[in-house]
Design a protein around this motif. Structure first.
Motif, short mmCIF file in Angstrom:
data_model
loop_
_atom_site.label_atom_id
_atom_site.label_comp_id
_atom_site.label_asym_id
_atom_site.label_seq_id
_atom_site.Cartn_x
_atom_site.Cartn_y
_atom_site.Cartn_z
N GLU A 1 0.85 -1.18 0.00
CA GLU A 1 0.00 0.00 0.00
C GLU A 1 0.89 1.24 0.00
OE1 GLU A 1 -0.33 -2.51 2.07
OE2 GLU A 1 -2.43 -3.11 2.23
N GLN A 2 0.42 2.30 -0.67
CA GLN A 2 1.23 3.50 -0.82
C GLN A 2 1.66 4.09 0.52
OE1 GLN A 2 -0.55 6.63 -3.14
NE2 GLN A 2 1.28 7.90 -3.04
N ASP A 3 0.72 4.21 1.47
CA ASP A 3 1.08 4.83 2.75
C ASP A 3 2.09 3.98 3.53
OD1 ASP A 3 -0.89 2.95 3.12
OD2 ASP A 3 -1.94 4.06 4.70
N LEU A 4 1.96 2.66 3.38
CA LEU A 4 2.90 1.77 4.06
C LEU A 4 4.30 1.93 3.46
CD1 LEU A 4 2.94 -0.42 6.28
CD2 LEU A 4 2.53 -2.11 4.49
N LEU A 5 4.36 2.02 2.14
CA LEU A 5 5.64 2.18 1.46
C LEU A 5 6.28 3.53 1.80
CD1 LEU A 5 7.68 0.93 -0.50
CD2 LEU A 5 6.45 2.03 -2.37
N GLU A 6 5.45 4.59 1.86
CA GLU A 6 6.00 5.91 2.20
C GLU A 6 6.59 5.90 3.60
OE1 GLU A 6 2.98 8.49 -0.65
OE2 GLU A 6 2.70 8.55 1.53
N ARG A 7 5.88 5.25 4.50
CA ARG A 7 6.36 5.16 5.88
C ARG A 7 7.66 4.35 5.95
NH1 ARG A 7 2.70 3.05 10.93
NH2 ARG A 7 4.24 3.58 12.50
N PHE A 8 7.68 3.26 5.19
CA PHE A 8 8.87 2.42 5.13
C PHE A 8 10.06 3.21 4.59
CE2 PHE A 8 11.52 -0.77 2.86
CZ PHE A 8 11.86 -1.56 3.95
N ASP A 9 9.84 3.96 3.51
CA ASP A 9 10.92 4.75 2.92
C ASP A 9 11.46 5.80 3.90
OD1 ASP A 9 11.03 3.36 0.57
OD2 ASP A 9 9.76 4.76 -0.55
N ARG A 10 10.54 6.43 4.66
CA ARG A 10 11.00 7.40 5.66
C ARG A 10 11.86 6.72 6.71
NH1 ARG A 10 5.87 9.62 5.24
NH2 ARG A 10 5.11 8.56 7.11
N MET A 11 11.39 5.55 7.16
CA MET A 11 12.10 4.82 8.21
C MET A 11 13.50 4.42 7.73
SD MET A 11 12.97 1.47 9.23
CE MET A 11 11.84 0.23 8.62
N ILE A 12 13.60 3.87 6.53
CA ILE A 12 14.92 3.42 6.07
C ILE A 12 15.82 4.61 5.74
CG2 ILE A 12 14.01 1.20 5.28
CD1 ILE A 12 14.37 2.10 2.43
N GLY A 13 15.20 5.74 5.33
CA GLY A 13 16.00 6.96 5.11
C GLY A 13 16.63 7.44 6.40
#
Ligand code: NI
Length: 145
Positions: free
Chosen positions: A12-24
């Motif tokens: 899901e888009q929101d899950l991926l955005e959250r994941f990208d922020r976390m790994i960043g």
């Protein structure tokens, strides 16, 4: 190292955005390395839960003026059923000691050992970090007494 296989996953888009922020924030260069680490973490946890062989580093900070504490820590290591691979001790200051204990054993016995030491009076801080890298599933009972 085994062969890398490329795969695709849908999120899901929101899950991926959250994941990208976390790994960043954590400093990962790409998603693949972050996902590999999550998967490895999961398998370490599973190996601990199913009591397979693991290797752990236990870090302790303690007050060596606490009566009997140094002896308790040494006795516990001598009586540990798995293998104590190495211990490093640093005298931080007049009062505080830092000790890193590298252990091998079944998941549950490593955890139990760490919890026992961390709960001793005078141990102020500490943490157990576990891995299953380089530990074959059958190597937990190789120690002899
Ligand atoms: Ni010391």
């Amino acid at each position: 190292m085994s062969k890398l296989i490329r795969t695709g996953i849908s999120l899901e888009q929101d899950l991926l955005e959250r994941f990208d922020r976390m790994i960043g924030q954590k400093g990962y260069g790409n998603r693949s390395e972050a996902i590999r680490d999550l998967v490895r973490d999961h398998f370490v946890e599973q190996d601990v839960a199913s009591n397979r062989a693991v290797v752990g580093t236990l870090t302790l900070v303690y007050d060596h003026h606490q009566p009997k504490l140094s002896e308790q820590l040494i006795d516990a290591q001598h009586n540990y059923r798995g293998k104590v691979l190495a211990t490093t001790h640093v005298h931080l200051d007049h009062r505080n000691c830092l000790e890193v204990i590298i252990l091998k054993g079944r998941g549950m016995e490593v955890k139990k050992f760490a919890d026992r030491l961390l709960s001793l009076k005078g141990v102020q801080h500490g943490k157990l970090v576990l891995t299953n890298a380089g530990v074959s599933p059958s190597s937990g009972h190789e120690h002899k007494h």
